[in-house]
Design an enzyme around this catalytic site. Structure first.
Site, mmCIF file in Angstrom:
data_model
loop_
_atom_site.group_PDB
_atom_site.id
_atom_site.type_symbol
_atom_site.label_atom_id
_atom_site.label_comp_id
_atom_site.label_asym_id
_atom_site.label_seq_id
_atom_site.Cartn_x
_atom_site.Cartn_y
_atom_site.Cartn_z
ATOM 1 N N HIS A 1 -56.377 39.638 67.896
ATOM 2 C CA HIS A 1 -57.321 39.690 69.031
ATOM 3 C C HIS A 1 -58.758 39.673 68.539
ATOM 4 O O HIS A 1 -59.657 39.091 69.147
ATOM 5 C CB HIS A 1 -57.038 40.982 69.811
ATOM 6 C CG HIS A 1 -57.882 41.192 71.031
ATOM 7 N ND1 HIS A 1 -58.855 42.162 71.115
ATOM 8 C CD2 HIS A 1 -57.885 40.572 72.231
ATOM 9 C CE1 HIS A 1 -59.412 42.133 72.321
ATOM 10 N NE2 HIS A 1 -58.854 41.173 73.011
ATOM 11 N N ARG B 1 -53.707 43.405 67.720
ATOM 12 C CA ARG B 1 -55.117 43.754 67.848
ATOM 13 C C ARG B 1 -55.965 43.099 66.761
ATOM 14 O O ARG B 1 -57.116 42.715 67.000
ATOM 15 C CB ARG B 1 -55.310 45.273 67.853
ATOM 16 C CG ARG B 1 -56.698 45.628 68.323
ATOM 17 C CD ARG B 1 -56.831 46.943 69.077
ATOM 18 N NE ARG B 1 -58.009 46.839 69.897
ATOM 19 C CZ ARG B 1 -58.013 46.559 71.200
ATOM 20 N NH1 ARG B 1 -56.862 46.430 71.843
ATOM 21 N NH2 ARG B 1 -59.136 46.429 71.856
ATOM 22 N N SER C 1 -55.424 38.222 77.055
ATOM 23 C CA SER C 1 -55.563 37.822 75.652
ATOM 24 C C SER C 1 -54.331 38.243 74.872
ATOM 25 O O SER C 1 -53.776 37.460 74.095
ATOM 26 C CB SER C 1 -56.808 38.460 75.033
ATOM 27 O OG SER C 1 -57.975 38.083 75.734
#
Lengths: 224, 224
Positions: free
Chosen positions: B43, B40, B15
């Site tokens: 994400h 992040r 990812s």
């Protein structure tokens, strides 16, 4: 009035007004039966992409509201999402919220089988004795949970009243959602990569407030 | 390999690769010191707007990492955000996570004063005796919390090592964030209306993993 003195109900009401105005400025509103859910997801994310992303099977909202009125148990795939679901509304309706992610059985089975805890959580949920209460699944994080749920349904091992499929991510997420699109099981799916635990909680809460006969939350400060 | 058999570490790694590729396709990467946080958050939301929205004061990430290495306490404005913060990482670093939203004192004081529980939560946090541990604030929901935190700082009643200001919403949210932009207090702000509890948790976790000497989470399934 000092801008910081507005109470939670007023803040929510004005926020929803602003959201509806912006939805109108972008074209037609979503169908009336789905509008509260779409607005609450946008309230929670400030992302108007959900106007297009959210896909509702025919009568999905009605199916969810009916189940919650019958005291449905809501199963989430993260404790974050569970923390965001309105306990006040669940209590009023005689339902409950569950998540198996922190359950030692989920960790153990996941380790033994080499699977994700999220997938195993769905198996544990499928094994629940709810005493007749319907089940609503709210998947905001893991495509493996959504895919396992689909398999359990196909095998006749679980029969949810509604599936909320809104996992977020870049690997297997779109594929897990495609399993449900077009299926006859009542579903609300956030097409594409976007989604998340707050989105899952927001959809649950929009349905819960409707089931409890409220236009909005009663003084809840959290956005979902 | 069966797509559903990929483990959590592999899913996260791939990812992040996909996210970095897409960031590159949109132009330069964010500065190296901020990259892990930006990735992040993307994400967690699948929303590349955060590439532009996230504003970092100079050295903010370093300040956060240093504080967490010194066993900082993380105060969140929702239990959702707290549920999303890695307890494994906090434990490793000797820190702790707190949220006062469900504290009866917060409800009582909020009622008495006609304020939000979120604002009162900040006052309760400012009164904490941390035994010397630094404080990191992660605000993912309430502009009233962020605004109150700012006032408490101005009054010298609290001195956070880092302020993560990422509330989401349509009323007072942008204004609450503007208070911090340009201030000398280390801050990470999500400019505009977007943000949320998962974003707050994601930023905390990116900093925690860095502080703990990890490139990513160790098998964590939840996205933040």
């Amino acid at each position: 009035m000092d801008r910081w003195q507005m109470g939670p109900e007023e803040i929510e009401r004005r926020s929803m007004e602003i959201i509806e105005e912006e939805l109108l400025s972008r074209g037609e509103l979503p169908p009336a039966e789905n509008l509260a859910v779409v607005k609450r997801v946008i309230h929670t994310t400030a992302d108007f992409d959900y106007r297009e992303n959210l896909v509702f099977s025919p009568g999905a909202v009605a199916a969810g509201v009916e189940a919650l009125r019958a005291g449905a148990w809501i199963v989430t795939d993260t404790n974050m999402a569970l923390a965001g679901v309105s306990k006040a509304a669940l209590e009023k309706l005689g339902g409950r919220g569950l998540c198996f992610m922190a359950d030692p059985a989920a960790a153990r089975l996941a380790r033994e089988r080499g699977e994700t805890r999220a997938a195993v959580s769905m198996e544990l949920a499928a094994g629940l004795d709810t005493g007749g209460a319907p089940l609503v699944f709210a998947i905001g994080n893991a495509p493996t949970a959504l895919a396992r749920l689909y398999r359990l349904m196909e095998e006749g091992r679980v029969s949810p009243a509604l599936v909320i499929g809104v996992p977020v991510g870049f690997v297997n997420v779109v594929e897990s959602k495609e399993l449900f699109l077009g299926s006859s099981r009542p579903h609300i799916i956030a097409r594409g990569r976007k989604g998340g635990s707050t989105v899952a909680a927001a959809i649950c809460n929009a349905l819960l407030y409707q089931a409890a006969g409220r236009a909005q939350s009663w003084g809840r400060e959290e956005k979902p």
